[in-house]
Design an enzyme around this catalytic site. Structure first.
Site, PDB file in Angstrom:
ATOM      1  N   SER A  22       6.482  26.715  38.255  1.00 29.40           N
ATOM      2  CA  SER A  22       6.455  25.331  38.063  1.00 29.40           C
ATOM      3  C   SER A  22       5.605  24.878  37.626  1.00 29.40           C
ATOM      4  O   SER A  22       4.727  24.300  38.346  1.00 29.40           O
ATOM      5  CB  SER A  22       7.749  24.740  38.779  1.00 29.40           C
TER       6      SER A  22
ATOM      7  N   SER B   7       6.018  34.081  43.686  1.00 29.36           N
ATOM      8  CA  SER B   7       6.798  34.503  43.176  1.00 29.36           C
ATOM      9  C   SER B   7       6.141  35.661  41.510  1.00 29.36           C
ATOM     10  O   SER B   7       4.918  35.248  41.463  1.00 29.36           O
ATOM     11  CB  SER B   7       7.469  34.296  42.349  1.00 29.36           C
TER      12      SER B   7
ATOM     13  N   GLY C 211       1.889  29.554  43.888  1.00 35.65           N
ATOM     14  CA  GLY C 211       1.878  30.814  43.124  1.00 35.65           C
ATOM     15  C   GLY C 211       2.283  31.640  44.067  1.00 35.65           C
ATOM     16  O   GLY C 211       1.657  32.815  44.684  1.00 35.65           O
TER      17      GLY C 211
ATOM     18  N   GLU D 133       9.655  23.316  51.352  1.00 33.42           N
ATOM     19  CA  GLU D 133      10.684  23.642  50.246  1.00 33.42           C
ATOM     20  C   GLU D 133      12.180  23.378  50.643  1.00 33.42           C
ATOM     21  O   GLU D 133      12.155  23.482  50.082  1.00 33.42           O
ATOM     22  CB  GLU D 133      10.002  24.694  49.518  1.00 33.42           C
TER      23      GLU D 133
END
Length: 378
Positions: free
Chosen positions: A161, A129, A127, A244
């Site tokens: 996602s 963007s 969580g 990431e």
């Protein structure tokens, strides 16, 4: 760091190869039913855990194998070679939520969450963007108001996602109402089953609903779920994004390499233009992986990788889109439309997201300019 196989690594590689040969699922992953896909992903993760190969480089006290990065690379290489399934909805938990907890969380959080990720008992989502804070993450506005021993969260996230399948979320909120930009942010673990959390799937142009909007209506999260301390969320988030953008997508690079090799093997030799373009793509993929190995080696020796993660992320995202376009251009039109080559088109449409996720290609260029080339901030 030695990246070539020594005797012990060669033995480990042989063991991994044999185990994957015997245990890789033969049935395809369900693609339409997302809940069935989740169960498939978690069952495969549990199989890896039971076999002693989940979290190869994670600490053994939290359920990992406790080996080095060299063995982790071997695992990825053999994993892709064996045609093992995509990590699916386990991506966030295994590739950056878990590593962030290892690096920044307290022992209580590690002991609770890390084994659950590795055993395939929990799915995570991210969580970060927001509608007005994507590329410019520091401008996020989702509020986290302190109320006793709880944080009351109100706001919205987007492009999350696997939010519709997730049990937990790595959530970045603004806990200091008077703060601006990078200050006053907090990284907190959000239980997705809490009252006030609403998930609305977004259908993409590829026809999938892997992304969602998430709304928070006075969601009460225990203060003990904060990772890295109140107001230190930007620092923790940079750790998350570092995983990431860096080692978190090593396997994706290897899968791209295999995809290019497969397409090159299938290419019509009567079309030298396509064959030449695929050969160039193969060389570029190998160059990218060599860059990644250099970054991993530097990190293993305690050296600052600098802007390497952003360089490799940018290189990968643009190269993947280039390869997908090349394959679509060379595909049979009737096959794409009627379904024989439909997966080619699906990959092409899905590939548009890779220059956006984990920071857009423009954000990556800014990071490279500032941290790698010493240029002034834009």
């Amino acid at each position: 760091m030695q990246l070539t196989d020594v005797d012990t690594d060669a033995e480990f590689r042989a063991q991994v190869r044999d185990w994957l040969h015997d245990h890789v699922p033969r049935e395809p992953r369900p693609m339409v039913d997302r809940r069935a896909g989740r169960e498939f992903d978690l069952a495969w993760q549990r199989t890896q855990y039971d076999g002693g190969y989940a979290g190869v480089s994670w600490p053994s006290e939290y359920g990992g194998v406790g080996l080095g990065l060299g063995q982790q690379l071997i695992w990825y290489e053999e994993y892709v070679r064996a045609g093992a399934p995509d990590i699916g909805c386990g991506f966030v938990g295994v590739n950056h939520a878990g590593p962030t907890l290892i690096a920044r969380a307290d022992d209580e959080h590690k002991a609770f969450h890390l084994p659950r990720i590795l055993r395939g008992e929990a799915v995570w989502c991210q969580g970060f963007s927001e509608p007005g804070a994507g590329s410019d993450l520091a401008s996020l506005r989702t509020r986290g108001e302190l109320d006793g021993d709880e944080i009351v969260v109100t706001g919205q996230k987007i492009w999350t996602s696997e939010a519709d399948l997730a049990d937990y979320q790595e959530l970045l909120v603004r806990t200091d109402p008077d703060s601006e930009r990078h200050r006053g942010l907090t990284w907190v673990i959000c239980d997705m089953s809490l009252p006030g959390v609403e998930v609305r799937p977004i259908r993409t142009m590829a026809g999938t609903t892997e992304f969602s909007e998430v709304f928070y209506d006075e969601v009460r999260i225990p203060l003990r779920n904060v990772v890295g301390g109140l107001g230190n969320g930007w620092s923790v988030a940079m750790s998350t994004l570092g995983f990431e953008r860096g080692t978190g997508f090593l396997r994706e690079q290897l899968e791209l390499a295999r995809y290019v090799e497969d397409r090159l093997a299938e290419a019509d030799r009567r079309d030298p233009v396509v064959v030449a373009a695929l050969a160039v793509a193969r060389a570029e993929v190998r160059a990218m992986y060599a860059m990644t190995l250099r970054m991993v080696s530097r990190s293993a020796r305690g050296l600052d990788p600098g802007a390497s993660a952003s360089m490799i992320r940018l290189y990968y995202s643009q190269l993947r889109q280039q390869v997908e376009r090349l394959v679509v251009d060379g595909a049979d039109v009737d096959g794409v439309v009627l379904g024989r080559d439909a997966l080619v088109l699906d990959r092409y449409l899905d590939g548009y997201k890779v220059t956006i996720g984990a920071g857009t290609k423009d954000v990556q260029r800014n990071i490279i300019g500032e941290r790698g080339l010493g240029l002034p901030r834009p």
